[in-house]
Each structure stands twice: as structure tokens, then as C-alpha cells.
Design an enzyme around this catalytic site. Structure first.
Site, short mmCIF file in Angstrom:
data_model
loop_
_atom_site.label_atom_id
_atom_site.label_comp_id
_atom_site.label_asym_id
_atom_site.label_seq_id
_atom_site.Cartn_x
_atom_site.Cartn_y
_atom_site.Cartn_z
N SER A 210 1.09 8.79 5.02
CA SER A 210 0.53 8.73 3.68
C SER A 210 1.68 8.99 2.72
O SER A 210 2.30 10.04 2.78
CB SER A 210 -0.55 9.79 3.50
OG SER A 210 -0.89 9.87 2.14
N ARG A 211 1.98 8.02 1.85
CA ARG A 211 3.13 8.17 0.97
C ARG A 211 2.82 9.07 -0.22
O ARG A 211 3.68 9.31 -1.05
CB ARG A 211 3.62 6.79 0.51
CG ARG A 211 4.12 5.97 1.69
CD ARG A 211 4.92 4.75 1.30
NE ARG A 211 5.22 4.00 2.50
CZ ARG A 211 4.60 2.89 2.87
NH1 ARG A 211 3.66 2.38 2.12
NH2 ARG A 211 4.92 2.27 4.00
N VAL A 212 1.58 9.54 -0.30
CA VAL A 212 1.23 10.51 -1.34
C VAL A 212 1.44 11.92 -0.79
O VAL A 212 1.78 12.85 -1.51
CB VAL A 212 -0.22 10.29 -1.81
CG1 VAL A 212 -0.70 11.41 -2.70
CG2 VAL A 212 -0.32 8.97 -2.56
N THR B 139 0.81 -1.23 0.00
CA THR B 139 0.00 0.00 0.00
C THR B 139 0.84 1.27 0.00
O THR B 139 2.04 1.24 0.20
CB THR B 139 -0.96 -0.01 1.21
OG1 THR B 139 -0.22 -0.31 2.40
CG2 THR B 139 -2.06 -1.01 1.04
N ASP B 140 0.13 2.42 -0.16
CA ASP B 140 0.80 3.74 -0.22
C ASP B 140 0.70 4.46 1.12
O ASP B 140 0.51 5.67 1.16
CB ASP B 140 0.14 4.62 -1.29
CG ASP B 140 0.06 3.92 -2.64
OD1 ASP B 140 1.08 3.36 -3.04
OD2 ASP B 140 -1.01 3.94 -3.26
#
Length: 512
Positions: free
Chosen positions: A365-367, A339-340
Site C-alpha cells: 500500500s503506497r499510502v 494505482t496506489d
């Protein structure tokens, strides 16, 4: 008379012979040699394909999973007790498909797309394969639009974007499903179709959840796919793939979809059960070796497509249940790596009354801020730092040492920020109201409000904005940015409301 009858019979026979056309049908058939626990072993189907639908007759279907030298191992979708040894099985030549389309919205279906809500049959013309190759690199676009969850701590510190996969992880009874349901409720009027996939959940829980969504008016944009606790493992295994196929239909039409998998721990258990019954070799924790691939091929189907491919998106919120907060177990680490980012919920925080019980240190959150409006980005940068510093200072202050004035101020502000981030269930908040209250908290406008009265103060302030300063909220929505002028307006409105509250408090004291 007899001759006439004889002539008539001869004429009729001649006509039938002259009109006779030969219909040749070739069926690839095999026989069941062993059946039990939702698994069938079949001999004679030498041409069967992987994931092909097999017809067991009487409306019973199965899916070929194991293709061995002398037999085919299949899972049975439905009541396996109706299938006996020696029964004839036909190849259908089709990969397992589920019905998809607009008519599914607002309905509760099983993993085969059949209605189970008592509202009649669903008319659908389109079918999508349950298993599909994920969109490639060329077709994708980077995540840049937000999915507003309506939860202050998530939208500010762990933002989710359209096309992202954000894991919700934590022990049982820490509010994982609550975050997903609040997010679905908050999509009312946001042009986002939601699909909730229940895997191995109690039917009573699903009924309660459906009632809540109906009350909130969220069923108008939601499909519920149910793999119940009483359903066979085969249906629980295909449930998330079916939900994803339904989502892909809308994504291909250029629409945005949010899909919740609740939860993938039970999905892995269902797959482990099927694999062990099919005599596949077990690996770590008795899961089969391809359990990582099971979840990666599912979650990789979530994407934000670029304009050339319609510009649709699937945002996934997979849920994983941990045991005693152990995120380093096999399935949790697998899904974290796919997941991101993850929202980590902690039992200790939940028991302390911090709800949603999000551990900001372990959540990410990698975004990042790519999935936030500029207004929220401006507020959130300061917020995360304040929360992190408060956590460290609060731990240090427990030792009871004398603290200087600056540290005390920081602790007091931190307490208020943590209090403001608390939020009740089924009460998602629009982003403009989040921006106003969080701006007030991080800029010290609430430092003189009692911590115990903050919740009451927040409710009152929101009502005050609606009645007296709705133009400020409208400006935040339209501009999506905080200018110096807008900052001044937020400060002015907050101070105005504070003065009216102080007047009320003074009046109460005089009356007493």
C-alpha cells in the site's frame, strides 16, 4: 342555414390565422450508412461532439466516439438490431449523462441508471456526465483516514485509506471479489456509501452477490451497477464511468464513497472490441493505443478532497484478473502503475488453505501507515516483519538442517501468525478485535496454543472480550492508541481466557 355554416367556418379560419404562431425547430440530423455489432456509422453529422449522445429514435441512443472527415462512428447503447441503414439520427447537444442521487442507494441499475431489480422506477432529479475531468492537485488532500476492510491481513499490512486506489489482482477463483464484498459488508454503520460495478459478469453471480449483501444488511448503503455478460460491449464500456459519476455526486456532497470495479480486465476487452469495430489501429495484444488513458482517466477521479471543496472522497478498488499469475502482462502493469498499491492474491496460497490468499511480499500500500489508527500501526509494524521473516525461515527449514532454539521459536510464532491471519468469507472483523488478537500473536501470548486450535481459541477469546472485557474494546475504539496501560489490560484478558480454556481442557480429560 348554409350561409350561417359558411360564416362560422370563415370566422374559425380567421381566428386560427390570427392565433397562429410560428414554431421553428432546428435539428442537426444525419443518416445511418452502416450498422452492425453494436456500432453505427453515420453521415451528415458534421457538428457532432466527442462523447455526444445521439438519438436514433424509438428510445435508442448512441454515443459518438469516432469523429472522421466524412462520417461519425458511434456505439449504440441498447438493442442495435432495431436500427436499420438509412435511419435518421439526431444530435442531442448533450454529453452522455446518468441519473444520480440518494434514491439509487439499495438498488440494482444498468449502466444507464435504469432499475433492473424489479422494484419500480427510480425518481431522480439530478444527472451527472459520465466523463468528467479528475479533481486537480489544489482540490486534493493527502490520504489520512482509514477504510476498515474487516480483513486482518489487509487492515494490518496493506492498509487502505479514504481517497486511495488499491488494486486487487490475481488469477481467477483466488478470492478477489470476496475481499471487495467483505469490505462492503464491513462498512455497515461506518458512514461510507458503496458502489459495486460489475463489468461483463454473469447475471447469476450478481444475483448471488446481491442476496449475500441483503442478508448482511449491506444493501442499505450500496448501489450495484451491472454491465452483464449478455449486455453489449458499449454498456460494459460505460459501466465503470457511470458508477464513478454516481460516486462523484456523493463526493461533491462531502460524503465518503467506496467503489469497486469488477473487473477492469473485462472492461479493457470491451473497449478493445469497440475500438477494433470502429477500425482504430490496434497496438500491443490488439488493445488500442489509448487503453492506458481509458483506465487512468477513470481511476484519477478517485480522490480525497480538502475541506474547502467539501472534504468528500472516492476510494477505488479496481480488480484485475491475471493469467497464470503473470502481473507483467499489458493491462496488469498499466493498472499497477496507475494505482496506489496492490493486493496480490496467489493460487498456490489459496490451494494451501491460506485464505485470503494474499502474497504479503508482492502486495503493497503506497499510502502506508497514514491510513491506520495508532493502535493498529503499533501492532502492524511488528507483524509484517514477523510474516516476512517466517517466509524466509520456512523456506530454509525445508532443507531439514538442525535449527537453533531461537529459529525454532520464530518458526513456531510465524506459523501461529499465518494461522491467525486466515479468515473466512463474509466474516469481516471490527478493528478493535483485530488489534487484540494480533497483539497477542506478535507478542508471543499464543506461542503455547496448538496451531490446529487457534481458530477455535480466537472465536472464544472474542466472545470473552464481549462478555467479560468489553471496556477494553471500547477503550481501543475511543483512544485509537495503545498505551502501556492498555497493553497490560490486553495481556491480562488474554491470560485470563487462556487459564479458563486450560481448566476446560483438564475437565474434559478427567471426564474421559
Amino acid at each position: 342555414m348554409v350561409d350561417k355554416k359558411k360564416d362560422y367556418v370563415i370566422e374559425t379560419l380567421k381566428k386560427q390565422i390570427s392565433d397562429f404562431t410560428e414554431h421553428v425547430a432546428v435539428d442537426k440530423v444525419g443518416r445511418v450508412i452502416e450498422v452492425g455489432d453494436g456500432i453505427a456509422k453515420i453521415s451528415g453529422l458534421s457538428d457532432a461532439m466527442a462523447s455526444e449522445m445521439l438519438d436514433f429514435g424509438n428510445g435508442n441512443f448512441g454515443v459518438a466516439l469516432n469523429l472522421e472527415e466524412d462520417m461519425v462512428g458511434a456505439i449504440i447503447l441498447g438493442d442495435w438490431l432495431k436500427i436499420k441503414e438509412g435511419d435518421v439520427v439526431k444530435s442531442t447537444g448533450r454529453i452522455l449523462e446518468v441519473p444520480v442521487g440518494e434514491n439509487l442507494i439499495g438498488r440494482v441499475v444498468n449502466p444507464l441508471g435504469e432499475a433492473i431489480d424489479g422494484k419500480g422506477k427510480i425518481d431522480t432529479k439530478d444527472f451527472y456526465p459520465v466523463e468528467k475531468i479528475a479533481p486537480g492537485v489544489i482540490t486534493r488532500k493527502s490520504v489520512h483516514e482509514p477504510v476498515q476492510t474487516g480483513i486482518k491481513s489487509v487492515d494490518a499490512m496493506i492498509p487502505i485509506g479514504r481517497g486511495q486506489r488499491e488494486l486487487i489482482i490475481g488469477d481467477r477463483q483466488t478470492g478477489k471479489t470476496a475481499i471487495a464484498i467483505d469490505t462492503i459488508i464491513n462498512q455497515k454503520g461506518q458512514d461510507l456509501i458503496c458502489i459495486y460495478v460489475a463489468i461483463g459478469q454473469k447475471e447469476s453471480k450478481i444475483a448471488k452477490l446481491m442476496t449475500k449483501l441483503e442478508e448482511a444488511g449491506a444493501m442499505d448503503h450500496t448501489i450495484i451497477v451491472v454491465g452483464g455478460a449478455s449486455d453489449p460491449s458499449s454498456l460494459n464500456y460505460i459501466a465503470p464511468f457511470s458508477g464513478c459519476a454516481m460516486a462523484e455526486y456523493f463526493m461533491d456532497k462531502g460524503k465518503d464513497v467506496l467503489i469497486v470495479y469488477d473487473d477492469l480486465s473485462k472492461h479493457a476487452v470491451a473497449y478493445r472490441e469497440i475500438s477494433l469495430l470502429l477500425r482504430r489501429p490496434p497496438g500491443r495484444e490488439a488493445y488500442p493505443g489509448d487503453v492506458f488513458y481509458l483506465h487512468s482517466r477513470l481511476l484519477e477521479r478517485s480522490a480525497k478532497l480538502n475541506k474547502d471543496f467539501g472534504g468528500g472522497s472516492i476510494t477505488a478498488l479496481p480488480i484485475i484478473e491475471t493469467q497464470a499469475g503473470d502481473i507483467s502482462a499489458y493491462i496488469p502493469t498499466n493498472v499497477i502503475s496507475i494505482t496506489d498499491g496492490q493486493i496480490f492474491l496467489e493460487s498456490d496460497l489459496f490451494n494451501q488453505g491460506v485464505r485470503p490468499a494474499i502474497n504479503v511480499g508482492l502486495s503493497v500500500s503506497r499510502v502506508g501507515s497514514a491510513a491506520q489508527t495508532k493502535a493498529m500501526k503499533k501492532v502492524a509494524g511488528k507483524l509484517r516483519l514477523e510474516v516476512a521473516q517466517y517466509g524466509e525461515l520456512a523456506a530454509f527449514a525445508q532443507f531439514g538442517s538442525d535449527l537453533d532454539e531461537t529459529t525454532q521459536k520464530q518458526l513456531e510464532r510465524g506459523k501461529r501468525i499465518v494461522e491467525i491471519l486466515k479468515q473466512g468469507q463474509y466474516t469481516p472483523m471490527p478493528v478493535e478485535k483485530q488489534v487484540t488478537i494480533l497483539y497477542a500473536a506478535v507478542n508471543g501470548l499464543l506461542d503455547d496454543v496448538q496451531v490446529e486450535k487457534l481458530n477455535e481459541f480466537e472465536i472464544g477469546l472474542n466472545k470473552y472480550y464481549e462478555t467479560e472485557a468489553s471496556d477494553v474494546l471500547k477503550e481501543i475504539v475511543e483512544k485509537k492508541e495503545l498505551s502501556d496501560e492498555l497493553n497490560a489490560k490486553i495481556e491480562k484478558v488474554t491470560k485470563e481466557y487462556k487459564s479458563t480454556v486450560e481448566e476446560l481442557l483438564v475437565k474434559e480429560e478427567i471426564e474421559q
